[in-house]
Scaffold this active site. Structure first.
Site, PDB file in Angstrom:
ATOM      1  N   LYS A  40       4.063  51.449  51.770  1.00  0.00           N
ATOM      2  CA  LYS A  40       4.039  51.960  50.395  1.00  0.00           C
ATOM      3  C   LYS A  40       2.931  51.342  49.568  1.00  0.00           C
ATOM      4  CE  LYS A  40       7.324  48.621  48.414  1.00  0.00           C
ATOM      5  NZ  LYS A  40       8.600  48.439  47.694  1.00  0.00           N
ATOM      6  N   HIS A 446     -17.662  13.433  70.526  1.00  0.00           N
ATOM      7  CA  HIS A 446     -17.886  12.381  69.529  1.00  0.00           C
ATOM      8  C   HIS A 446     -19.147  12.705  68.718  1.00  0.00           C
ATOM      9  CE1 HIS A 446     -18.068   8.359  67.788  1.00  0.00           C
ATOM     10  NE2 HIS A 446     -19.349   8.333  68.109  1.00  0.00           N
TER      11      HIS A 446
END
Length: 469
Positions: A40, A446
């Protein structure tokens, strides 16, 4: 008066085109089904238009403002001249608009999906009647999926309006509140507290009746967020429930059951979301309900009415867009006979996008002890103080692991700037029932925050390098 069109039949009729509904439609179409997708409002539902996406867009604007404020400590002197909410709202709407256009294109190009715009209601066990602009349509499916979503709840006697607003109204404010009060310390409440503080609110106060903020999280995360919010100047009242709110033209006064009062210019009601099932015909068709929620078999997501399924926020459990999305895919595959693996509720990743961010998946320490016994659980917390990238970002926080003793990791809980981005590996670890030793052998790049997960598992596996066992 518009005439009623003839009945039409489909393999699948879906009531609601939010995250769960449109995912079910797209997957069903891939599997060769004919689909009627009824909505809707707008395709994408609350998450795209009034929830997840716009809220996170606003939080990003808050992050940018915070970055400017922190620049001087890094040797970059800059200031925030002003927050132009008209431009902020424009940015939010642009992001939503782009995603909406993309989703419309996906559904339009999918062979077998008809998007039916209008108010739908279940009028038969397998029939959805839709009031459209051109008339009434009756859509019958071999199967039906209920995906009608949720709405912002309030409390008895606390009416929304004026300066008492819900999260949807909060996203449309044309100025930053000066001293808002937030009723509810769950995900929605702490996220709005974070964004308003970042955008320049003079004070922000959260009122939560439970003993902690984000009370559904592991208690260690709740306490960490409370410490961080104290440091940020975000106030909160815990453990005493709300009694009433009175508003004037310029502000709101909130009174707790112990008589304590708070005054602010707005009251954001963030006490959770309710299932959007009222007057949609579910109970009339014999579907089992509980306080507005649709009861569905966790293993199949089928209701007690054969061929009728339910997904998303109307099903008891976590009210998360990605849960509904995955449930929609699951149901389409279930109907197609693919026998997909059932979705484990505890394995669904959970993220709160405040500052600092929270990311969690699996069991909390308390839940694990309830399941395995106090002596059947081992935990470990890796502090982000030992993580290089976290130090660069200037964040505190930790990764907390919960494992079954001598067994797999059953819960991961993280707090810190950007730590939500680590939820991907975390959910794989928990859902694939990895042992700490399994993860400890993986290489984590890292310098990244991702290393924190690796270091935590190294420690829990009994070989800590940058941490103490």
């Amino acid at each position: 008066m518009a005439e009623e069109t003839t009945d039409q039949t489909y393999d699948l009729v879906i009531l609601g085109a939010g995250s769960g509904g449109y995912a079910a439609a797209l997957r069903a179409a891939e599997l060769g089904m004919s689909v009627a997708l009824v909505e809707k409002d707008k395709l994408g539902g609350t998450c795209l238009h009034r929830g997840c996406v716009p809220t996170k867009t606003m939080l990003h604007v808050g992050e940018v403002a915070d970055t400017a404020a922190e620049g001087a400590s890094l040797g970059v002197k800059m200031t925030v001249e002003a927050i132009e909410m008209e431009s902020v709202l424009g940015f939010k709407d642009k992001i939503v608009g782009r995603l909406y256009k993309g989703l419309q294109g996906l559904v339009k190009s999918a062979k077998g999906i008809e998007l039916v715009s209008g108010h739908g209601r279940l009028t038969g066990p397998k029939t959805v009647t839709v009031e459209t602009e051109s008339g009434t349509r009756s859509l019958t499916g071999a199967n039906v999926v209920l995906a009608s979503g949720s709405f912002s709840k309030t409390l008895p006697g606390l009416e929304l309006g004026g300066r008492i607003i819900d999260s949807e109204a909060a996203l449309e404010l044309t100025s930053v509140p000066k001293n808002p009060i937030i009723l509810g310390g769950g995900v929605i409440g702490v996220e709005f507290a974070s964004v308003w503080k970042s955008l320049g609110a003079e004070s922000v106060t959260i009122v939560e009746g439970l003993p902690h903020l984000v009370a559904n999280e592991d208690e260690a995360l709740s306490k960490a967020l409370e410490r961080a919010y104290k440091k940020r100047g975000i106030a909160f009242s815990l453990g005493t429930f709300f009694e009433k709110a009175e508003q004037t033209e310029n502000g709101v006064t909130v009174t707790l059951v112990d008589g304590k009062t708070f005054e602010g210019d707005y009251l954001l009601v963030a006490v959770g979301r309710g299932p959007n099932t009222k007057d949609l015909g579910y109970e009339e068709q014999g579907i089992s309900m509980d306080r507005g929620f649709v009861l569905a078999d966790p293993a199949t997501l089928q209701t007690n009415v054969e061929g009728v399924y339910a997904v998303g926020d109307i099903v008891p459990g976590l009210q998360l867009a990605h849960r509904g999305f995955q449930q929609g895919i699951f149901v389409a595959e279930q109907i197609a006979g693919l026998a997909p693996a059932p979705i484990v509720e505890s394995g669904i990743p959970r993220v709160t996008y405040c500052e600092p961010q929270l990311g969690s998946v699996g069991l909390t320490e308390k839940q694990a002890k309830e399941k395995y016994g106090d002596d059947g659980v081992a935990t470990y917390e890796y502090n982000l103080g030992g993580n290089g990238k976290s130090q660069i970002l200037g964040t505190t926080g930790f990764v907390k692991l919960v494992r079954e003793k001598d067994g797999p990791v059953v819960g991961i809980h993280m707090v810190g700037t950007n730590m939500s981005e680590q939820i991907g590996e975390a959910q794989l670890i928990v859902n694939w029932e990895a042992y700490p030793e399994d993860v400890a052998s993986l290489i984590h790049a890292h310098p990244t925050q991702n290393e924190a997960l690796g270091e935590a598992h190294l420690a829990l596996a009994g070989k800590p390098l940058h941490a103490h066992a």
